[in-house]
Design an enzyme around this catalytic site. Structure first.
Site, short mmCIF file in Angstrom:
data_model
loop_
_atom_site.label_atom_id
_atom_site.label_comp_id
_atom_site.label_asym_id
_atom_site.label_seq_id
_atom_site.Cartn_x
_atom_site.Cartn_y
_atom_site.Cartn_z
N CYS A 188 6.34 9.07 -3.97
CA CYS A 188 6.20 9.27 -2.55
C CYS A 188 7.25 9.59 -1.78
CB CYS A 188 5.53 8.20 -1.82
SG CYS A 188 5.08 8.50 0.05
N ASP A 195 3.41 7.31 -7.83
CA ASP A 195 2.01 7.66 -7.62
C ASP A 195 1.71 8.29 -9.26
OD1 ASP A 195 1.58 7.41 -4.93
OD2 ASP A 195 2.77 9.08 -4.61
#
Length: 278
Positions: A188, A195
């Site tokens: 992120c 992620d």
């Protein structure tokens, strides 16, 4: 690694900050980010069609009698929209339905569509489903799994920084192929949290050397970008290096905060939204 911090003003974003959860309907909680901020960091951005499919797993509201109702949702945002919704603000927005009375599921769906379309200044399609709906069944990706190929199992990975130059092709062969990997990870750009996603690449054109494709995708392990920007980066690199006749890149990210985001970018004008849930 932290280029996003210089081009995205996070001062007014709720992402990465402690927040108070509201339980009464409040569309003012929604926040948006310009897509161009992420795209400006892609050196050779290519043109594409596509959409972002958002799955919403944690939706609850009250009916007119005060009985809690639960449902799941799907939100489709066109890739050509000027803005994306900031994901944590969407979570806070959905939670604001918790103690609010609505006529029925259809009415809640209309409210979602209205608020998101207004925020993003485009037509956002929202579908809400009861819990027993088969639309949320889990599926597997059909294709060739890169990490299971014999030529990839013994690869020695040393570079985990973005390296599109490792992509290699066979100029003498053209194929039509679907590859996927369950190993994709990025970061992120605001919180630096990881992620995870299954990533699918469908294309027709010069034969990719499969080990080079997996090496390239692994090199994005420290890349900081929102889900949408990661897919557009991969799509643009494959167009630049491969120049395929057909290309579709889709990522199915794991959920966070009851929401998952699944961007799809393609050079096919008639591709229907991929509703696949992995």
């Amino acid at each position: 690694l932290y280029f996003w911090r210089f081009i995205v003003d996070t001062t007014n974003l709720v992402l990465g900050k402690s927040t108070t959860y509201q339980e009464e309907y409040s569309p003012s909680l929604l926040q948006r980010i310009e897509r161009q901020l992420g795209r400006s960091a892609i050196k050779n951005l290519k043109s594409f069609e596509g959409f972002d499919v958002w799955h919403l797993y944690e939706l609850t509201y009250l009916n007119l009698n005060g009985l809690p109702c639960v449902c799941m949702g799907c939100m489709i945002v066109p890739a050509k929209s000027k803005y994306i919704v900031e994901s944590k603000s969407l979570k806070l927005y959905t939670m604001s339905f918790t103690m609010t009375r609505f006529k029925d599921l259809s009415f809640v769906q209309k409210v979602f569509e209205r608020d998101l379309s207004k925020l993003l200044e485009c037509k956002v399609e929202v579908k809400l489903y009861p819990l027993h709906s088969k639309d949320f069944a889990i599926h597997t990706i059909k294709g060739t799994c890169l990490e299971e190929l014999r030529c990839c199992k013994d690869l020695n990975f040393k570079n985990f920084e973005y390296s599109p130059e490792v992509l290699a092709f066979d100029d003498k062969k053209e194929i039509s192929k679907t590859y996927y990997t369950n190993l994709f990870r990025s970061l992120c750009p605001v919180t630096a949290q990881p992620d995870y996603a299954s990533l699918m690449i469908c294309y027709e054109g010069r034969k990719l050397k499969e080990e080079s494709l997996l090496t390239y995708l692994v090199s994005l392990r420290h890349h900081q970008g929102f889900h949408e920007q990661c897919v557009e980066l991969i799509y643009s690199d494959l167009v630049s290096y491969l120049n395929p006749k057909k290309l579709t890149v889709a990522a199915f990210f794991t959920r966070r905060g009851g929401i998952d985001i699944n961007p799809v970018r393609t050079n096919q004008k008639s591709l229907s939204p991929l509703m696949l849930r992995t």
